[in-house]
Motif scaffolding. Sequence first.
Motif, PDB file in Angstrom:
ATOM      1  N   UNK A  32      42.577  29.143  96.568  1.00  0.00           N
ATOM      2  CA  UNK A  32      43.230  30.414  96.264  1.00  0.00           C
ATOM      3  C   UNK A  32      43.049  31.340  97.461  1.00  0.00           C
ATOM      4  N   UNK A  33      44.150  31.687  98.092  1.00  0.00           N
ATOM      5  CA  UNK A  33      44.124  32.602  99.228  1.00  0.00           C
ATOM      6  C   UNK A  33      44.608  33.957  98.732  1.00  0.00           C
ATOM      7  N   UNK A  52      43.579  45.189 109.000  1.00  0.00           N
ATOM      8  CA  UNK A  52      42.311  45.556 108.372  1.00  0.00           C
ATOM      9  C   UNK A  52      41.929  44.505 107.344  1.00  0.00           C
ATOM     10  N   UNK A  53      40.637  44.390 107.090  1.00  0.00           N
ATOM     11  CA  UNK A  53      40.170  43.432 106.100  1.00  0.00           C
ATOM     12  C   UNK A  53      40.219  44.050 104.711  1.00  0.00           C
ATOM     13  N   UNK A  54      39.659  43.327 103.731  1.00  0.00           N
ATOM     14  CA  UNK A  54      39.721  43.789 102.349  1.00  0.00           C
ATOM     15  C   UNK A  54      38.992  45.088 102.102  1.00  0.00           C
ATOM     16  N   UNK A  94      39.290  33.818 105.446  1.00  0.00           N
ATOM     17  CA  UNK A  94      38.492  34.557 104.466  1.00  0.00           C
ATOM     18  C   UNK A  94      38.350  33.769 103.171  1.00  0.00           C
ATOM     19  N   UNK A  95      39.406  33.056 102.785  1.00  0.00           N
ATOM     20  CA  UNK A  95      39.336  32.229 101.580  1.00  0.00           C
ATOM     21  C   UNK A  95      38.329  31.096 101.752  1.00  0.00           C
ATOM     22  N   UNK A  96      38.179  30.616 102.992  1.00  0.00           N
ATOM     23  CA  UNK A  96      37.209  29.555 103.278  1.00  0.00           C
ATOM     24  C   UNK A  96      35.812  30.103 103.515  1.00  0.00           C
TER      25      UNK A  96
END
Length: 220
Positions: A32-33, A52-54, A94-96
């Motif tokens: 899930x990405x 930008x990141x989360x 990021x998902x990994x």
Amino acid sequence: MRRGACGVEFGRLGSLLVISDGDVPRELAGLVVSRRGCLEATGDLFQPYRLVDGAGALVAPVAAFFAELAACGRPATTQRSYGMDLLRWFRFLWALGMEWDQATRVEARDFCRWLQVSVKPTPHWRRPDGDSRGSGRKRATPRVNAVTGKAFRGDRYEATTVAHCESVVRGFYDFHLEAGTGPMVNPFPLSRRRGAGRADAHHNPMEPFDGTAAAGTGRR
């Protein structure tokens, strides 16, 4: 004014793919990405877009790459196009749970194969608020545009988008290799045996793409 929506998740890929060739197999069918992070328009002539990141923090390696693109004379539309490609790559990492400078050719390979079978996010960036026509009913989409005669894009990424994305991320790592700020080996090889002659497969992202769609917001 900044634009960009963060925190919405993609759906699962639904038993589409399992990587089994080389190193440790990675199951991508259940990956899930999420739509973590976003590409923001800043209104700043010197920094028109920022990734930008989360948590809303600037992704510094991409900011440095954007600065180099600007120095090479690439317009803001190119930064936006390249930024969407890099956003896909960073969301995959990021998902990994992996840092960008720790990625290897295994992750690059998995990303390219995942991208080929991945369903485009909904809502699409061209219509972030969804279908404003508001009928509330699903409409059957014609397969061919009655005006242009061209086939409508499906819910998967086109081969040209995959090739463009791979080329851009390769150029991103080439930049950091030359600057001494990235991994010692570019995770994206210059040539893959699949799809010989793919459009833009070996293109240098520091140079403009042929045609306006590749340099702007086409191929999405």
